[in-house]
Design an enzyme around this catalytic site. Structure first.
Site, short mmCIF file in Angstrom:
data_model
loop_
_atom_site.label_atom_id
_atom_site.label_comp_id
_atom_site.label_asym_id
_atom_site.label_seq_id
_atom_site.Cartn_x
_atom_site.Cartn_y
_atom_site.Cartn_z
N HIS A 1 -7.07 -3.79 4.44
CA HIS A 1 -6.99 -2.66 4.41
C HIS A 1 -8.11 -1.50 3.68
CE1 HIS A 1 -4.38 0.72 2.85
NE2 HIS A 1 -3.84 0.82 3.50
N ASN A 2 -8.08 -2.28 2.19
CA ASN A 2 -8.90 -1.40 1.40
C ASN A 2 -10.01 -0.71 1.83
OD1 ASN A 2 -6.18 -1.51 -0.18
ND2 ASN A 2 -7.37 -1.57 -2.17
N SER B 1 1.03 -0.90 0.19
CA SER B 1 0.34 0.06 -0.12
C SER B 1 1.24 1.06 0.03
CB SER B 1 -0.93 -0.41 1.16
OG SER B 1 -1.69 1.46 1.35
N LYS C 1 -3.99 -7.02 3.16
CA LYS C 1 -4.15 -5.54 2.31
C LYS C 1 -5.77 -5.60 2.27
CE LYS C 1 -3.14 -2.07 -0.12
NZ LYS C 1 -4.13 -2.30 -1.28
N GLU D 1 -10.38 1.52 3.95
CA GLU D 1 -9.48 2.33 3.01
C GLU D 1 -10.94 3.60 2.58
OE1 GLU D 1 -6.56 2.89 0.11
OE2 GLU D 1 -8.11 2.56 -1.33
C1 6PG Z 1 -3.38 1.40 -1.64
C2 6PG Z 1 -4.47 1.93 -2.44
C3 6PG Z 1 -4.65 1.41 -3.62
C4 6PG Z 1 -5.98 1.21 -4.37
C5 6PG Z 1 -6.25 0.26 -5.07
C6 6PG Z 1 -8.07 0.74 -4.80
O1 6PG Z 1 -3.37 0.89 -0.40
O2 6PG Z 1 -2.13 1.73 -2.25
O3 6PG Z 1 -5.31 1.05 -1.54
O4 6PG Z 1 -4.51 -0.24 -3.44
O5 6PG Z 1 -5.80 2.57 -4.37
O6 6PG Z 1 -6.33 0.25 -5.93
O7 6PG Z 1 -8.88 1.57 -5.62
P1 6PG Z 1 -10.48 1.47 -6.24
O8 6PG Z 1 -10.68 2.35 -5.18
O9 6PG Z 1 -9.72 1.71 -7.09
O10 6PG Z 1 -10.82 0.53 -5.73
#
Ligand code: 6PG
Length: 466
Positions: A192-193, A134, A189, A196
Protein backbone atom coordinates in the site's frame (compact mmCIF):
# COMPACT_ATOMS: atom_id res chain seq x y z
CA UNK A 1 -10.66 -7.56 39.33
CA UNK A 2 -14.31 -6.77 38.56
CA UNK A 3 -15.49 -5.21 35.30
CA UNK A 4 -12.56 -6.20 33.21
CA UNK A 5 -12.21 -4.40 29.86
CA UNK A 6 -12.96 -6.14 26.59
CA UNK A 7 -9.94 -4.70 24.78
CA UNK A 8 -6.55 -3.10 25.50
CA UNK A 9 -4.36 -0.55 23.71
CA UNK A 10 -0.68 -0.10 24.46
CA UNK A 11 0.95 3.15 23.33
CA UNK A 12 -0.80 6.51 23.39
CA UNK A 13 1.08 8.23 20.60
CA UNK A 14 -0.87 10.08 17.94
CA UNK A 15 -2.19 6.89 16.27
CA UNK A 16 -2.70 4.97 19.55
CA UNK A 17 -4.79 7.77 21.07
CA UNK A 18 -6.94 8.15 17.96
CA UNK A 19 -7.57 4.41 17.70
CA UNK A 20 -8.34 4.20 21.44
CA UNK A 21 -10.97 6.94 21.07
CA UNK A 22 -12.41 5.23 18.03
CA UNK A 23 -12.62 1.89 19.90
CA UNK A 24 -14.18 3.42 23.01
CA UNK A 25 -16.52 5.48 20.83
CA UNK A 26 -17.88 2.25 19.40
CA UNK A 27 -18.91 1.21 22.90
CA UNK A 28 -16.17 -1.33 23.70
CA UNK A 29 -14.81 -1.25 27.23
CA UNK A 30 -11.13 -0.36 26.97
CA UNK A 31 -7.94 -0.33 29.00
CA UNK A 32 -5.10 1.87 27.79
CA UNK A 33 -1.45 1.82 28.81
CA UNK A 34 1.45 4.17 28.20
CA UNK A 35 4.87 3.94 29.77
CA UNK A 36 5.66 6.57 32.36
CA UNK A 37 9.19 7.48 31.30
CA UNK A 38 10.67 10.99 31.39
CA UNK A 39 8.53 13.31 29.32
CA UNK A 40 5.65 10.82 29.12
CA UNK A 41 4.63 10.77 32.82
CA UNK A 42 1.32 12.56 32.20
CA UNK A 43 0.32 10.92 28.89
CA UNK A 44 -2.25 8.56 30.42
CA UNK A 45 -3.70 11.02 32.97
CA UNK A 46 -3.95 13.79 30.35
CA UNK A 47 -5.66 11.39 27.95
CA UNK A 48 -8.21 10.35 30.58
CA UNK A 49 -8.84 13.94 31.59
CA UNK A 50 -9.27 15.16 28.01
CA UNK A 51 -11.76 12.36 27.38
CA UNK A 52 -13.49 12.19 30.75
CA UNK A 53 -16.85 11.89 29.00
CA UNK A 54 -15.83 8.37 27.96
CA UNK A 55 -16.63 6.29 31.01
CA UNK A 56 -15.62 3.05 29.28
CA UNK A 57 -11.86 3.86 29.26
CA UNK A 58 -9.49 2.88 32.09
CA UNK A 59 -5.90 4.11 32.04
CA UNK A 60 -2.72 2.48 33.40
CA UNK A 61 0.98 3.20 33.77
CA UNK A 62 1.60 -0.17 35.40
CA UNK A 63 1.84 -2.94 32.81
CA UNK A 64 0.79 -5.69 35.21
CA UNK A 65 -2.31 -3.76 36.34
CA UNK A 66 -3.15 -3.02 32.71
CA UNK A 67 -2.88 -6.70 31.75
CA UNK A 68 -4.91 -7.70 34.78
CA UNK A 69 -7.68 -5.27 33.79
CA UNK A 70 -8.50 -7.09 30.54
CA UNK A 71 -10.84 -10.07 30.09
CA UNK A 72 -9.18 -13.31 29.02
CA UNK A 73 -8.39 -14.35 26.38
CA UNK A 74 -6.99 -10.84 26.16
CA UNK A 75 -7.13 -8.78 23.01
CA UNK A 76 -4.40 -6.15 22.99
CA UNK A 77 -3.46 -3.71 20.24
CA UNK A 78 0.11 -2.42 20.35
CA UNK A 79 0.68 1.01 18.78
CA UNK A 80 4.36 1.76 19.34
CA UNK A 81 7.31 2.40 17.04
CA UNK A 82 8.11 -0.64 14.91
CA UNK A 83 11.46 -2.38 15.40
CA UNK A 84 13.45 -3.24 18.50
CA UNK A 85 11.12 -1.24 20.78
CA UNK A 86 8.40 -3.75 19.91
CA UNK A 87 10.63 -6.75 20.66
CA UNK A 88 11.55 -5.19 24.01
CA UNK A 89 7.88 -4.66 24.80
CA UNK A 90 7.01 -8.25 23.88
CA UNK A 91 9.65 -9.44 26.36
CA UNK A 92 7.98 -7.39 29.11
CA UNK A 93 4.50 -8.57 28.14
CA UNK A 94 5.23 -12.25 27.75
CA UNK A 95 5.39 -13.28 31.43
CA UNK A 96 2.17 -11.36 32.11
CA UNK A 97 0.08 -12.88 29.32
CA UNK A 98 -1.92 -16.12 29.42
CA UNK A 99 -2.33 -18.85 26.81
CA UNK A 100 -4.68 -17.92 23.94
CA UNK A 101 -4.30 -14.15 24.43
CA UNK A 102 -4.18 -12.20 21.18
CA UNK A 103 -1.62 -9.50 20.59
CA UNK A 104 -2.04 -7.18 17.57
CA UNK A 105 0.84 -5.13 16.21
CA UNK A 106 -0.76 -2.15 14.45
CA UNK A 107 2.52 -0.47 13.46
CA UNK A 108 4.33 -0.45 10.13
CA UNK A 109 6.45 -3.52 10.96
CA UNK A 110 8.42 -5.45 8.36
CA UNK A 111 6.47 -8.55 7.31
CA UNK A 112 9.43 -10.88 7.95
CA UNK A 113 9.77 -9.52 11.52
CA UNK A 114 6.05 -10.14 11.97
CA UNK A 115 6.52 -13.76 10.93
CA UNK A 116 9.41 -14.16 13.43
CA UNK A 117 7.40 -12.59 16.27
CA UNK A 118 4.41 -14.72 15.43
CA UNK A 119 6.50 -17.94 15.48
CA UNK A 120 8.18 -16.90 18.71
CA UNK A 121 4.88 -16.21 20.48
CA UNK A 122 3.25 -19.36 19.12
CA UNK A 123 5.62 -21.39 21.30
CA UNK A 124 3.94 -19.74 24.31
CA UNK A 125 0.41 -20.21 22.89
CA UNK A 126 0.08 -16.47 22.34
CA UNK A 127 -1.58 -15.46 19.08
CA UNK A 128 0.00 -12.65 17.11
CA UNK A 129 -1.69 -10.54 14.47
CA UNK A 130 0.30 -8.17 12.28
CA UNK A 131 -2.20 -5.54 11.21
CA UNK A 132 -1.44 -2.84 8.67
CA UNK A 133 -3.43 0.28 9.55
CA UNK A 134 -3.77 3.12 7.08
CA UNK A 135 -5.38 6.51 7.21
CA UNK A 136 -3.15 8.62 9.43
CA UNK A 137 -4.44 10.32 12.58
CA UNK A 138 -7.76 11.36 11.05
CA UNK A 139 -8.40 7.87 9.67
CA UNK A 140 -7.48 6.24 12.97
CA UNK A 141 -10.07 8.37 14.73
CA UNK A 142 -12.88 8.25 12.19
CA UNK A 143 -12.29 4.95 10.42
CA UNK A 144 -9.02 3.52 9.10
CA UNK A 145 -8.45 0.81 6.54
CA UNK A 146 -7.16 -2.26 8.40
CA UNK A 147 -5.17 -5.19 6.97
CA UNK A 148 -4.80 -7.92 9.61
CA UNK A 149 -2.61 -10.97 9.02
CA UNK A 150 -2.19 -14.03 11.26
CA UNK A 151 -4.33 -17.04 12.03
CA UNK A 152 -7.94 -16.80 10.88
CA UNK A 153 -9.30 -17.96 14.24
CA UNK A 154 -7.46 -15.20 16.13
CA UNK A 155 -8.75 -12.69 13.61
CA UNK A 156 -12.28 -13.88 14.20
CA UNK A 157 -11.86 -13.15 17.92
CA UNK A 158 -10.84 -9.53 17.36
CA UNK A 159 -12.94 -8.84 14.26
CA UNK A 160 -15.78 -7.42 16.35
CA UNK A 161 -13.53 -4.55 17.45
CA UNK A 162 -11.45 -4.04 14.29
CA UNK A 163 -14.44 -4.13 11.96
CA UNK A 164 -16.42 -1.75 14.17
CA UNK A 165 -13.72 0.94 14.03
CA UNK A 166 -12.80 0.57 10.34
CA UNK A 167 -13.99 2.85 7.54
CA UNK A 168 -16.93 1.51 5.54
CA UNK A 169 -16.91 0.82 1.80
CA UNK A 170 -19.60 2.07 -0.57
CA UNK A 171 -21.85 -0.83 0.41
CA UNK A 172 -21.39 -0.24 4.13
CA UNK A 173 -18.99 -3.18 4.63
CA UNK A 174 -15.98 -2.55 6.89
CA UNK A 175 -12.67 -1.74 5.19
CA UNK A 176 -11.08 -4.42 7.35
CA UNK A 177 -10.88 -8.01 6.33
CA UNK A 178 -8.77 -11.05 7.18
CA UNK A 179 -5.84 -10.79 4.76
CA UNK A 180 -3.97 -14.05 5.25
CA UNK A 181 -1.41 -15.90 7.41
CA UNK A 182 1.93 -14.81 8.91
CA UNK A 183 3.15 -11.37 7.90
CA UNK A 184 0.77 -11.03 4.96
CA UNK A 185 -1.18 -8.15 6.56
CA UNK A 186 2.00 -6.16 7.03
CA UNK A 187 3.19 -7.15 3.54
CA UNK A 188 -0.03 -5.79 2.04
CA UNK A 189 0.28 -2.57 4.08
CA UNK A 190 3.89 -2.24 2.90
CA UNK A 191 2.78 -2.50 -0.75
CA UNK A 192 0.00 0.00 0.00
CA UNK A 193 2.75 2.41 0.98
CA UNK A 194 4.81 1.55 -2.12
CA UNK A 195 1.79 2.41 -4.29
CA UNK A 196 1.30 5.53 -2.14
CA UNK A 197 4.89 6.65 -2.85
CA UNK A 198 4.37 6.38 -6.62
CA UNK A 199 0.96 8.08 -6.50
CA UNK A 200 2.43 10.98 -4.52
CA UNK A 201 5.40 11.25 -6.88
CA UNK A 202 3.14 11.38 -9.96
CA UNK A 203 1.16 14.26 -8.44
CA UNK A 204 4.42 16.00 -7.51
CA UNK A 205 5.68 15.61 -11.10
CA UNK A 206 2.45 17.10 -12.47
CA UNK A 207 2.75 19.98 -9.99
CA UNK A 208 6.24 20.73 -11.31
CA UNK A 209 5.11 20.43 -14.94
CA UNK A 210 2.15 22.73 -14.40
CA UNK A 211 4.23 25.19 -12.36
CA UNK A 212 6.04 26.09 -15.60
CA UNK A 213 3.03 28.08 -16.74
CA UNK A 214 0.51 28.08 -13.87
CA UNK A 215 0.15 29.54 -10.39
CA UNK A 216 -0.49 27.33 -7.35
CA UNK A 217 -4.11 28.47 -7.32
CA UNK A 218 -4.56 27.52 -10.99
CA UNK A 219 -2.98 24.11 -10.41
CA UNK A 220 -5.30 23.63 -7.44
CA UNK A 221 -8.25 24.40 -9.72
CA UNK A 222 -7.09 21.75 -12.23
CA UNK A 223 -6.67 19.11 -9.52
CA UNK A 224 -9.99 20.08 -7.97
CA UNK A 225 -11.70 19.61 -11.33
CA UNK A 226 -10.01 16.26 -11.95
CA UNK A 227 -11.00 15.20 -8.49
CA UNK A 228 -14.64 15.29 -9.57
CA UNK A 229 -14.06 12.66 -12.25
CA UNK A 230 -12.30 9.33 -12.82
CA UNK A 231 -8.94 10.67 -11.51
CA UNK A 232 -10.39 11.39 -8.10
CA UNK A 233 -8.41 10.25 -5.09
CA UNK A 234 -7.70 11.21 -1.51
CA UNK A 235 -4.15 12.23 -2.45
CA UNK A 236 -5.36 14.55 -5.23
CA UNK A 237 -7.90 16.06 -2.85
CA UNK A 238 -5.37 16.84 -0.12
CA UNK A 239 -2.94 18.21 -2.72
CA UNK A 240 -5.61 20.73 -3.79
CA UNK A 241 -5.91 21.89 -0.18
CA UNK A 242 -2.13 21.98 0.25
CA UNK A 243 -1.66 24.14 -2.87
CA UNK A 244 -4.20 26.67 -1.55
CA UNK A 245 -2.81 26.97 1.98
CA UNK A 246 -1.36 30.41 2.60
CA UNK A 247 0.88 31.85 5.28
CA UNK A 248 0.49 35.63 5.22
CA UNK A 249 1.01 36.51 1.55
CA UNK A 250 2.90 33.36 0.58
CA UNK A 251 1.78 29.88 -0.33
CA UNK A 252 2.98 27.57 2.41
CA UNK A 253 4.10 24.92 -0.09
CA UNK A 254 6.55 27.46 -1.57
CA UNK A 255 8.15 27.87 1.87
CA UNK A 256 8.70 24.15 2.46
CA UNK A 257 12.22 22.81 1.88
CA UNK A 258 12.23 20.41 -1.10
CA UNK A 259 13.79 17.43 0.72
CA UNK A 260 11.43 14.45 1.02
CA UNK A 261 11.63 12.21 4.08
CA UNK A 262 10.80 8.52 4.24
CA UNK A 263 10.35 6.06 7.06
CA UNK A 264 11.19 2.88 5.18
CA UNK A 265 8.08 1.14 3.89
CA UNK A 266 8.60 2.47 0.34
CA UNK A 267 12.11 1.09 0.16
CA UNK A 268 10.98 -2.18 1.80
CA UNK A 269 8.40 -2.57 -0.97
CA UNK A 270 11.01 -1.97 -3.63
CA UNK A 271 13.40 -4.41 -1.97
CA UNK A 272 10.67 -7.05 -1.73
CA UNK A 273 9.96 -6.56 -5.44
CA UNK A 274 13.66 -6.98 -6.24
CA UNK A 275 13.86 -10.11 -4.09
CA UNK A 276 10.71 -11.70 -5.46
CA UNK A 277 11.58 -10.70 -9.04
CA UNK A 278 8.64 -8.43 -9.85
CA UNK A 279 9.45 -5.31 -11.92
CA UNK A 280 7.95 -2.64 -9.65
CA UNK A 281 9.62 0.19 -11.49
CA UNK A 282 7.27 2.90 -10.29
CA UNK A 283 7.59 2.56 -6.53
CA UNK A 284 11.31 2.15 -7.09
CA UNK A 285 11.50 5.38 -9.08
CA UNK A 286 9.46 7.17 -6.42
CA UNK A 287 11.78 6.01 -3.62
CA UNK A 288 14.85 7.14 -5.57
CA UNK A 289 13.20 10.49 -6.40
CA UNK A 290 12.89 11.08 -2.64
CA UNK A 291 16.52 10.08 -2.14
CA UNK A 292 17.69 12.45 -4.91
CA UNK A 293 15.65 15.23 -3.30
CA UNK A 294 17.48 14.65 -0.03
CA UNK A 295 20.81 15.62 -1.67
CA UNK A 296 19.78 19.26 -1.40
CA UNK A 297 23.22 20.81 -1.00
CA UNK A 298 24.68 18.85 -3.93
CA UNK A 299 21.67 19.76 -6.07
CA UNK A 300 22.12 23.41 -5.15
CA UNK A 301 25.81 23.31 -6.02
CA UNK A 302 25.42 21.44 -9.31
CA UNK A 303 22.44 23.50 -10.42
CA UNK A 304 24.80 26.50 -10.57
CA UNK A 305 27.25 24.59 -12.76
CA UNK A 306 24.94 23.33 -15.49
CA UNK A 307 24.02 25.39 -18.49
CA UNK A 308 20.32 26.14 -18.25
CA UNK A 309 18.02 26.43 -21.18
CA UNK A 310 15.38 29.08 -20.73
CA UNK A 311 11.96 27.77 -19.82
CA UNK A 312 9.80 28.36 -22.83
CA UNK A 313 6.65 28.52 -20.70
CA UNK A 314 4.88 26.55 -23.37
CA UNK A 315 1.70 25.01 -22.07
CA UNK A 316 0.94 21.32 -22.12
CA UNK A 317 -2.65 20.34 -22.77
CA UNK A 318 -4.39 19.51 -19.50
CA UNK A 319 -6.38 16.79 -21.22
CA UNK A 320 -3.12 15.15 -22.38
CA UNK A 321 -1.66 15.38 -18.88
CA UNK A 322 -4.73 13.82 -17.30
CA UNK A 323 -4.65 10.92 -19.78
CA UNK A 324 -0.96 10.34 -19.03
CA UNK A 325 -1.77 10.45 -15.32
CA UNK A 326 -4.49 7.83 -15.76
CA UNK A 327 -2.06 5.64 -17.76
CA UNK A 328 0.68 5.90 -15.12
CA UNK A 329 -1.75 5.12 -12.30
CA UNK A 330 -2.93 1.95 -14.00
CA UNK A 331 0.67 0.81 -14.40
CA UNK A 332 1.44 1.71 -10.77
CA UNK A 333 -1.55 -0.14 -9.36
CA UNK A 334 -0.98 -3.16 -11.58
CA UNK A 335 2.66 -3.35 -10.48
CA UNK A 336 1.63 -3.12 -6.82
CA UNK A 337 -1.01 -5.83 -7.10
CA UNK A 338 1.41 -8.01 -9.09
CA UNK A 339 3.85 -7.76 -6.20
CA UNK A 340 1.13 -8.92 -3.80
CA UNK A 341 0.11 -11.73 -6.14
CA UNK A 342 3.68 -13.02 -6.56
CA UNK A 343 4.35 -12.84 -2.81
CA UNK A 344 1.10 -14.71 -2.24
CA UNK A 345 2.29 -17.50 -4.54
CA UNK A 346 5.78 -17.55 -3.05
CA UNK A 347 4.59 -17.75 0.57
CA UNK A 348 1.33 -19.68 -0.19
CA UNK A 349 -0.76 -16.97 1.42
CA UNK A 350 -3.72 -17.31 -0.97
CA UNK A 351 -4.42 -13.58 -0.90
CA UNK A 352 -7.58 -12.21 -2.46
CA UNK A 353 -6.66 -9.19 -4.62
CA UNK A 354 -10.25 -8.03 -5.06
CA UNK A 355 -10.83 -8.05 -1.29
CA UNK A 356 -7.57 -6.17 -0.71
CA UNK A 357 -8.68 -3.53 -3.26
CA UNK A 358 -12.02 -3.33 -1.42
CA UNK A 359 -10.29 -2.78 1.93
CA UNK A 360 -8.42 0.08 0.18
CA UNK A 361 -11.56 1.80 -1.16
CA UNK A 362 -11.98 3.82 2.01
CA UNK A 363 -10.09 4.94 5.09
CA UNK A 364 -6.63 4.62 3.57
CA UNK A 365 -4.25 7.05 1.89
CA UNK A 366 -4.60 5.48 -1.58
CA UNK A 367 -8.39 5.39 -1.69
CA UNK A 368 -9.64 6.54 -5.09
CA UNK A 369 -12.30 5.98 -7.75
CA UNK A 370 -9.79 3.78 -9.55
CA UNK A 371 -9.60 1.51 -6.48
CA UNK A 372 -13.34 0.91 -6.73
CA UNK A 373 -12.84 -0.18 -10.34
CA UNK A 374 -10.06 -2.52 -9.29
CA UNK A 375 -12.34 -4.37 -6.86
CA UNK A 376 -14.40 -5.42 -9.89
CA UNK A 377 -11.37 -6.13 -12.09
CA UNK A 378 -9.57 -8.34 -9.58
CA UNK A 379 -12.72 -10.35 -9.08
CA UNK A 380 -12.06 -12.13 -12.33
CA UNK A 381 -8.31 -11.76 -12.86
CA UNK A 382 -4.99 -11.34 -11.07
CA UNK A 383 -3.56 -8.88 -13.62
CA UNK A 384 -5.09 -5.80 -15.19
CA UNK A 385 -3.36 -6.82 -18.41
CA UNK A 386 -5.89 -9.66 -18.76
CA UNK A 387 -8.56 -7.01 -19.24
CA UNK A 388 -8.90 -6.07 -22.92
CA UNK A 389 -10.50 -2.72 -22.27
CA UNK A 390 -7.60 -1.72 -19.96
CA UNK A 391 -5.09 -2.74 -22.64
CA UNK A 392 -7.08 -0.65 -25.12
CA UNK A 393 -7.03 2.36 -22.75
CA UNK A 394 -3.30 2.02 -22.18
CA UNK A 395 -2.72 1.72 -25.90
CA UNK A 396 -4.75 4.83 -26.62
CA UNK A 397 -3.11 6.84 -23.82
CA UNK A 398 0.45 5.83 -24.68
CA UNK A 399 0.73 8.91 -26.94
CA UNK A 400 -0.28 11.18 -24.06
CA UNK A 401 2.55 9.83 -21.91
CA UNK A 402 5.07 10.31 -24.71
CA UNK A 403 3.79 13.92 -25.07
CA UNK A 404 4.40 14.47 -21.36
CA UNK A 405 7.86 12.99 -21.62
CA UNK A 406 8.73 15.22 -24.60
CA UNK A 407 7.47 18.16 -22.58
CA UNK A 408 9.55 17.38 -19.49
CA UNK A 409 12.65 16.81 -21.59
CA UNK A 410 12.27 20.14 -23.36
CA UNK A 411 11.66 21.92 -20.06
CA UNK A 412 14.44 20.15 -18.16
CA UNK A 413 12.08 18.66 -15.57
CA UNK A 414 12.82 15.31 -13.97
CA UNK A 415 9.71 13.09 -14.17
CA UNK A 416 11.03 9.67 -13.15
CA UNK A 417 7.60 8.17 -12.52
CA UNK A 418 6.01 9.13 -15.83
CA UNK A 419 9.16 7.80 -17.53
CA UNK A 420 9.07 4.60 -15.44
CA UNK A 421 5.43 4.00 -16.43
CA UNK A 422 6.20 4.57 -20.10
CA UNK A 423 9.34 2.42 -20.18
CA UNK A 424 7.62 -0.40 -18.35
CA UNK A 425 4.70 -0.35 -20.76
CA UNK A 426 6.94 -0.25 -23.84
CA UNK A 427 9.12 -3.02 -22.41
CA UNK A 428 6.25 -5.30 -21.45
CA UNK A 429 4.54 -4.86 -24.84
CA UNK A 430 7.65 -5.36 -26.99
CA UNK A 431 8.14 -8.84 -28.38
CA UNK A 432 11.80 -8.57 -29.38
CA UNK A 433 13.85 -6.96 -26.61
CA UNK A 434 17.63 -6.42 -26.44
CA UNK A 435 18.08 -9.18 -23.85
CA UNK A 436 19.59 -11.48 -26.51
CA UNK A 437 22.64 -9.21 -26.41
CA UNK A 438 22.72 -9.28 -22.59
CA UNK A 439 22.70 -13.08 -22.74
CA UNK A 440 25.58 -13.04 -25.26
CA UNK A 441 27.59 -10.68 -23.02
CA UNK A 442 26.95 -12.90 -19.97
CA UNK A 443 28.06 -15.94 -21.90
CA UNK A 444 31.13 -14.11 -23.29
CA UNK A 445 32.62 -13.11 -19.94
CA UNK A 446 31.12 -15.68 -17.61
CA UNK A 447 30.11 -18.75 -19.66
CA UNK A 448 26.60 -18.29 -18.27
CA UNK A 449 25.08 -20.02 -21.35
CA UNK A 450 22.01 -18.99 -23.33
CA UNK A 451 18.92 -20.44 -24.99
CA UNK A 452 18.47 -20.25 -28.77
CA UNK A 453 15.33 -19.36 -30.66
CA UNK A 454 15.86 -22.34 -32.92
CA UNK A 455 16.29 -24.93 -30.14
CA UNK A 456 14.20 -26.22 -27.21
CA UNK A 457 14.34 -24.11 -24.01
CA UNK A 458 15.83 -26.92 -21.93
CA UNK A 459 18.95 -26.90 -24.11
CA UNK A 460 21.65 -24.42 -23.03
CA UNK A 461 24.44 -23.23 -25.33
CA UNK A 462 27.86 -21.84 -24.69
CA UNK A 463 30.09 -20.28 -27.32
CA UNK A 464 33.82 -19.70 -27.30
CA UNK A 465 33.43 -16.07 -28.37
CA UNK A 466 37.11 -15.43 -28.97
C1 6PG B 1 -0.87 5.37 5.92
C2 6PG B 1 0.48 5.93 5.61
C3 6PG B 1 1.33 5.91 6.81
C4 6PG B 1 2.54 6.82 6.68
C5 6PG B 1 3.80 6.09 6.40
C6 6PG B 1 4.61 6.48 5.20
O1 6PG B 1 -1.23 4.44 5.23
O2 6PG B 1 -1.53 5.87 6.83
O3 6PG B 1 1.09 5.21 4.59
O4 6PG B 1 1.61 4.61 7.15
O5 6PG B 1 2.34 7.96 5.98
O6 6PG B 1 4.50 6.31 7.56
O7 6PG B 1 5.55 7.37 5.60
P1 6PG B 1 6.86 7.83 4.86
O8 6PG B 1 6.42 8.67 3.70
O9 6PG B 1 7.48 8.66 5.94
O10 6PG B 1 7.69 6.66 4.49
Amino acid sequence: MKNRSFFGVIGLGVMGKSLALNIAGKGHTLSVYNRSVKGEEAVVSDFLEENNDMQNIKGFVSMSKFIDSIQTPRKILIMIKAGTALDDLIKVLLPLLSANDIVIDGGNSHYLDTKKRSDFLKAYNINFIGAGISGGQEGAKKGPSIMPGGSRSSYENVAVVLESIAAKDKNGKPCCSYIGPDGSGHFVKMVHNGIEYAEMQLIAEMYQILSVFMSNEDIAKVFEFWNKGESSSYLLEITTNILRKKEKDSYLVDLILDKAGSKGTGSWSSKAALDIGVPNTMMNAAVFARYISSYKSLRKLLSKQVKRRQYRRVEISLAVLEKAYYFARIINHNQGFQLIEQASLKYQWELNLSEIARVWTNGCIIKSSLMNELVRNFNTTTSLFDNRSIIKDLNVNEDAVSEVIKYVVSNRIAAPNFCAAYNYWIGITTNQSSANLIQAQRDYFGAHTYNRIDAPLDVFFHTNWK
